[in-house]
Design a protein around this motif. Structure first.
Motif, PDB file in Angstrom:
ATOM      1  N   LEU A  23       0.831  -1.204   0.000  1.00  0.00           N
ATOM      2  CA  LEU A  23       0.000   0.000   0.000  1.00  0.00           C
ATOM      3  C   LEU A  23       0.863   1.251   0.000  1.00  0.00           C
ATOM      4  CD1 LEU A  23      -2.688   1.535   0.326  1.00  0.00           C
ATOM      5  CD2 LEU A  23      -2.493   1.157   2.797  1.00  0.00           C
ATOM      6  N   ASN A  24       1.912   1.260   0.807  1.00  0.00           N
ATOM      7  CA  ASN A  24       2.789   2.427   0.873  1.00  0.00           C
ATOM      8  C   ASN A  24       3.578   2.625  -0.415  1.00  0.00           C
ATOM      9  OD1 ASN A  24       3.213   3.903   3.767  1.00  0.00           O
ATOM     10  ND2 ASN A  24       2.407   1.846   4.039  1.00  0.00           N
ATOM     11  N   LEU A  25       3.986   1.535  -1.045  1.00  0.00           N
ATOM     12  CA  LEU A  25       4.681   1.652  -2.328  1.00  0.00           C
ATOM     13  C   LEU A  25       3.763   2.229  -3.393  1.00  0.00           C
ATOM     14  CD1 LEU A  25       6.723  -1.687  -2.413  1.00  0.00           C
ATOM     15  CD2 LEU A  25       7.618   0.632  -2.108  1.00  0.00           C
ATOM     16  N   TRP A  26       2.508   1.778  -3.398  1.00  0.00           N
ATOM     17  CA  TRP A  26       1.521   2.291  -4.351  1.00  0.00           C
ATOM     18  C   TRP A  26       1.289   3.784  -4.130  1.00  0.00           C
ATOM     19  CZ3 TRP A  26      -3.976   3.354  -3.339  1.00  0.00           C
ATOM     20  CH2 TRP A  26      -4.686   3.648  -4.505  1.00  0.00           C
ATOM     21  N   LEU A  27       1.151   4.186  -2.869  1.00  0.00           N
ATOM     22  CA  LEU A  27       0.996   5.601  -2.558  1.00  0.00           C
ATOM     23  C   LEU A  27       2.243   6.392  -2.959  1.00  0.00           C
ATOM     24  CD1 LEU A  27      -0.647   5.352   0.993  1.00  0.00           C
ATOM     25  CD2 LEU A  27      -1.779   6.031  -1.126  1.00  0.00           C
ATOM     26  N   GLY A  28       3.414   5.785  -2.734  1.00  0.00           N
ATOM     27  CA  GLY A  28       4.659   6.453  -3.076  1.00  0.00           C
ATOM     28  C   GLY A  28       4.806   6.694  -4.562  1.00  0.00           C
ATOM     29  N   VAL A  29       4.443   5.713  -5.370  1.00  0.00           N
ATOM     30  CA  VAL A  29       4.511   5.875  -6.834  1.00  0.00           C
ATOM     31  C   VAL A  29       3.540   6.963  -7.281  1.00  0.00           C
ATOM     32  CG1 VAL A  29       4.047   4.740  -9.037  1.00  0.00           C
ATOM     33  CG2 VAL A  29       5.328   3.534  -7.265  1.00  0.00           C
ATOM     34  N   ARG A  70      -3.188  13.970  -5.830  1.00  0.00           N
ATOM     35  CA  ARG A  70      -2.239  13.747  -4.744  1.00  0.00           C
ATOM     36  C   ARG A  70      -2.813  12.726  -3.760  1.00  0.00           C
ATOM     37  NH1 ARG A  70      -2.032  15.664   0.341  1.00  0.00           N
ATOM     38  NH2 ARG A  70      -0.007  15.848   1.370  1.00  0.00           N
ATOM     39  N   PRO A  71      -2.078  11.646  -3.480  1.00  0.00           N
ATOM     40  CA  PRO A  71      -2.560  10.650  -2.509  1.00  0.00           C
ATOM     41  C   PRO A  71      -2.322  11.125  -1.079  1.00  0.00           C
ATOM     42  CG  PRO A  71      -0.441   9.956  -3.360  1.00  0.00           C
ATOM     43  CD  PRO A  71      -0.787  11.244  -4.074  1.00  0.00           C
ATOM     44  N   SER A  72      -3.385  11.439  -0.366  1.00  0.00           N
ATOM     45  CA  SER A  72      -3.236  11.993   0.984  1.00  0.00           C
ATOM     46  C   SER A  72      -2.651  10.989   1.962  1.00  0.00           C
ATOM     47  CB  SER A  72      -4.600  12.479   1.493  1.00  0.00           C
ATOM     48  OG  SER A  72      -5.079  13.541   0.700  1.00  0.00           O
ATOM     49  N   GLY A  73      -2.705   9.706   1.619  1.00  0.00           N
ATOM     50  CA  GLY A  73      -2.156   8.684   2.505  1.00  0.00           C
ATOM     51  C   GLY A  73      -0.675   8.831   2.771  1.00  0.00           C
ATOM     52  N   VAL A  74       0.039   9.560   1.882  1.00  0.00           N
ATOM     53  CA  VAL A  74       1.476   9.756   2.114  1.00  0.00           C
ATOM     54  C   VAL A  74       1.742  10.578   3.363  1.00  0.00           C
ATOM     55  CG1 VAL A  74       2.040   9.565  -0.338  1.00  0.00           C
ATOM     56  CG2 VAL A  74       1.610  11.815   0.653  1.00  0.00           C
ATOM     57  N   GLU A  75       0.708  11.248   3.858  1.00  0.00           N
ATOM     58  CA  GLU A  75       0.900  12.065   5.054  1.00  0.00           C
ATOM     59  C   GLU A  75       1.123  11.216   6.299  1.00  0.00           C
ATOM     60  OE1 GLU A  75      -2.238  14.981   5.385  1.00  0.00           O
ATOM     61  OE2 GLU A  75      -1.951  15.633   3.307  1.00  0.00           O
ATOM     62  N   GLY A  76       0.916   9.909   6.170  1.00  0.00           N
ATOM     63  CA  GLY A  76       1.290   9.013   7.262  1.00  0.00           C
ATOM     64  C   GLY A  76       2.783   9.042   7.528  1.00  0.00           C
ATOM     65  N   TRP A  77       3.555   9.516   6.553  1.00  0.00           N
ATOM     66  CA  TRP A  77       5.006   9.648   6.714  1.00  0.00           C
ATOM     67  C   TRP A  77       5.382  11.003   7.313  1.00  0.00           C
ATOM     68  CZ3 TRP A  77       8.474   5.751   5.911  1.00  0.00           C
ATOM     69  CH2 TRP A  77       7.984   4.613   5.271  1.00  0.00           C
ATOM     70  N   LEU A  78       4.383  11.770   7.749  1.00  0.00           N
ATOM     71  CA  LEU A  78       4.631  13.070   8.374  1.00  0.00           C
ATOM     72  C   LEU A  78       4.102  13.056   9.810  1.00  0.00           C
ATOM     73  CD1 LEU A  78       3.452  15.385   5.429  1.00  0.00           C
ATOM     74  CD2 LEU A  78       5.795  14.647   5.942  1.00  0.00           C
ATOM     75  N   PRO A  79       4.704  12.242  10.677  1.00  0.00           N
ATOM     76  CA  PRO A  79       4.177  12.149  12.043  1.00  0.00           C
ATOM     77  C   PRO A  79       4.280  13.447  12.830  1.00  0.00           C
ATOM     78  CG  PRO A  79       6.299  11.025  11.872  1.00  0.00           C
ATOM     79  CD  PRO A  79       5.876  11.363  10.474  1.00  0.00           C
ATOM     80  N   ILE A  80       5.291  14.271  12.540  1.00  0.00           N
ATOM     81  CA  ILE A  80       5.415  15.545  13.258  1.00  0.00           C
ATOM     82  C   ILE A  80       4.272  16.477  12.849  1.00  0.00           C
ATOM     83  CG2 ILE A  80       6.865  17.561  13.622  1.00  0.00           C
ATOM     84  CD1 ILE A  80       9.291  15.774  13.254  1.00  0.00           C
ATOM     85  N   ALA A  81       3.954  16.495  11.555  1.00  0.00           N
ATOM     86  CA  ALA A  81       2.800  17.280  11.102  1.00  0.00           C
ATOM     87  C   ALA A  81       1.523  16.742  11.732  1.00  0.00           C
ATOM     88  CB  ALA A  81       2.706  17.244   9.580  1.00  0.00           C
ATOM     89  N   GLY A  82       1.432  15.419  11.860  1.00  0.00           N
ATOM     90  CA  GLY A  82       0.270  14.822  12.498  1.00  0.00           C
ATOM     91  C   GLY A  82       0.138  15.244  13.945  1.00  0.00           C
ATOM     92  N   LEU A  83       1.266  15.280  14.660  1.00  0.00           N
ATOM     93  CA  LEU A  83       1.256  15.703  16.057  1.00  0.00           C
ATOM     94  C   LEU A  83       0.901  17.181  16.182  1.00  0.00           C
ATOM     95  CD1 LEU A  83       1.845  15.156  19.059  1.00  0.00           C
ATOM     96  CD2 LEU A  83       4.273  15.576  18.587  1.00  0.00           C
ATOM     97  N   MET A  84       1.443  18.009  15.292  1.00  0.00           N
ATOM     98  CA  MET A  84       1.135  19.439  15.322  1.00  0.00           C
ATOM     99  C   MET A  84      -0.343  19.680  15.045  1.00  0.00           C
ATOM    100  SD  MET A  84       4.520  20.903  13.343  1.00  0.00           S
ATOM    101  CE  MET A  84       4.129  22.622  13.591  1.00  0.00           C
ATOM    102  N   ASN A  85      -0.876  18.999  14.059  1.00  0.00           N
ATOM    103  CA  ASN A  85      -2.290  19.169  13.744  1.00  0.00           C
ATOM    104  C   ASN A  85      -3.199  18.633  14.856  1.00  0.00           C
ATOM    105  OD1 ASN A  85      -1.925  20.483  11.333  1.00  0.00           O
ATOM    106  ND2 ASN A  85      -2.108  18.651  10.068  1.00  0.00           N
TER     107      ASN A  85
END
Length: 364
Positions: free
Chosen positions: A41-47, A67-82
């Protein structure tokens, strides 16, 4: 006459009778299937994300891919800030909202199912597991650091976590909103992509060193350096589901402790409360005795082990279903309420994405 010497010889401890399992354990097979499905799933989102970024880097030439929003799972700091912004204002932020919902999902998994995210879903955890397995095959064994080195090193991830919590915790909602709407905040995902695409010599050396250390030491990154894992570990302390040992059914073979990647003394404890436990169930898979070890809710009050763990033990299918329910539930809820996609105009992306490397952190 002398006093006769009486030597008391204790009888050897009687070995418990082994009652073998009636069904084979499939926890590791199921877990590995789930791991690789999430990697796919992450590879598909990455491509998808790479093709989306290339569209803007090429000036809008070619087909546009959403834009696949699922890539934001790789932004944990943004997730914590939000998440902090949401708690302060009650409003879902417009920039990187998916990062927040995925952050909440992974946190909820830990509250309910220990650090199952780390050992069942996290792609970095999957990579780490395969690296130390490869290292064991190449070098014949993995290194185990002595306690005087292991314990302080484990504290590093909590220091990193503390740093992020102090910094983000001290930011007001206005500052958080302002940060997310800077060029750096808007394209933090693109900068993450460019880190791997345009990796410099220093970064390449650091990554290579981490790969080597991960081959030598089980879960080196996860055990010593990952602040996300530290947060999930702390959240997992309240989890009702834990690895639990039934002293009556246990035959004290210690096979569980030998296979534990976190080096926990599973064979000596009634339940594993440690924040290091990731619910990988490797110990459960290694246990030969029926009802002796399980990932379970608190046992029933009953005389026989089988009765104590009736409808209390969580098998791999149940864990998979629970993880899927939490993950898909929050993602679908975010979709349904219109809080999944980042609300940034395409023309703004057209200006920012090609110059992503020049976007500097607002604090510098």
């Amino acid at each position: 006459m002398g006093v006769p010497l009486v030597v008391e010889i204790s009888a050897p401890k009687a070995r418990k009778k082994l009652v073998r399992r009636t069904r084979p354990d499939r926890s590791q097979l199921v877990r590995h299937i789930v791991q690789w499905a999430f990697v796919a799933l992450n590879l598909w989102l990455g491509v998808q994300f790479l093709l989306w970024a290339r569209y803007f880097e090429l000036g809008g030439n070619g087909a546009y891919i959403n834009r696949p929003s699922g890539v934001e799972g790789w932004l944990p700091i943004a997730g914590l800030m939000n998440f902090k912004y949401f708690l302060s204002t009650g409003q879902v932020p417009a920039v990187h909202p998916a990062a927040m919902f995925l952050f909440i999902a992974f946190l909820a998994m830990s509250v309910l199912l220990k650090k199952a995210f780390c050992s069942w879903l996290c792609p970095v955890g999957t990579l780490s597991e395969n690296l130390y397995t490869l290292g064991r095959r190449i070098f014949g064994r993995n290194l185990r650091l002595p306690r005087w080195a292991d314990i302080p090193l484990r504290g590093l991830k909590y220091l990193l976590l503390g740093f992020f919590l102090v910094v983000i915790g001290g930011m007001s909602s206005d500052v958080l909103l302002s940060f997310m709407n800077t060029p750096y905040g808007l394209i933090a995902d693109v900068k993450m992509l460019n880190f791997f695409r345009d990796m410099g010599l220093t970064a390449a050396i650091v990554v290579s060193l981490l790969v080597l250390l991960s081959m030598l030491v089980e879960h080196f990154w996860c055990r010593y350096l990952c602040p996300y894992g530290a947060l999930l570990g702390l959240a997992s302390l309240v989890s009702p589901a834990k690895i639990r040992r039934d002293a009556e059914a246990c035959i004290d073979c210690a096979k569980c402790a030998k296979v534990c990647p976190a080096h926990l003394r599973v064979d000596e404890l009634g339940q594993i409360r440690s924040a290091e436990c990731s619910a990988c169930m490797a110990c459960v898979a290694a246990c030969p005795a029926e009802n002796a070890l399980q990932f379970a809710l608190p046992p029933r009050r009953a005389a026989a082990p089988a009765q104590r763990w009736y409808r209390r033990a969580l098998g791999p299918v149940a864990v998979t279903a629970a993880l899927a329910y939490i993950f898909l539930g929050l993602v679908l809820w975010a979709h349904a309420t219109g809080h999944w996609e980042t609300d940034v105009p395409r023309d703004l992306y057209m200006r920012l994405v090609p110059r992503a490397n020049s976007a500097t952190h607002p604090g510098t």
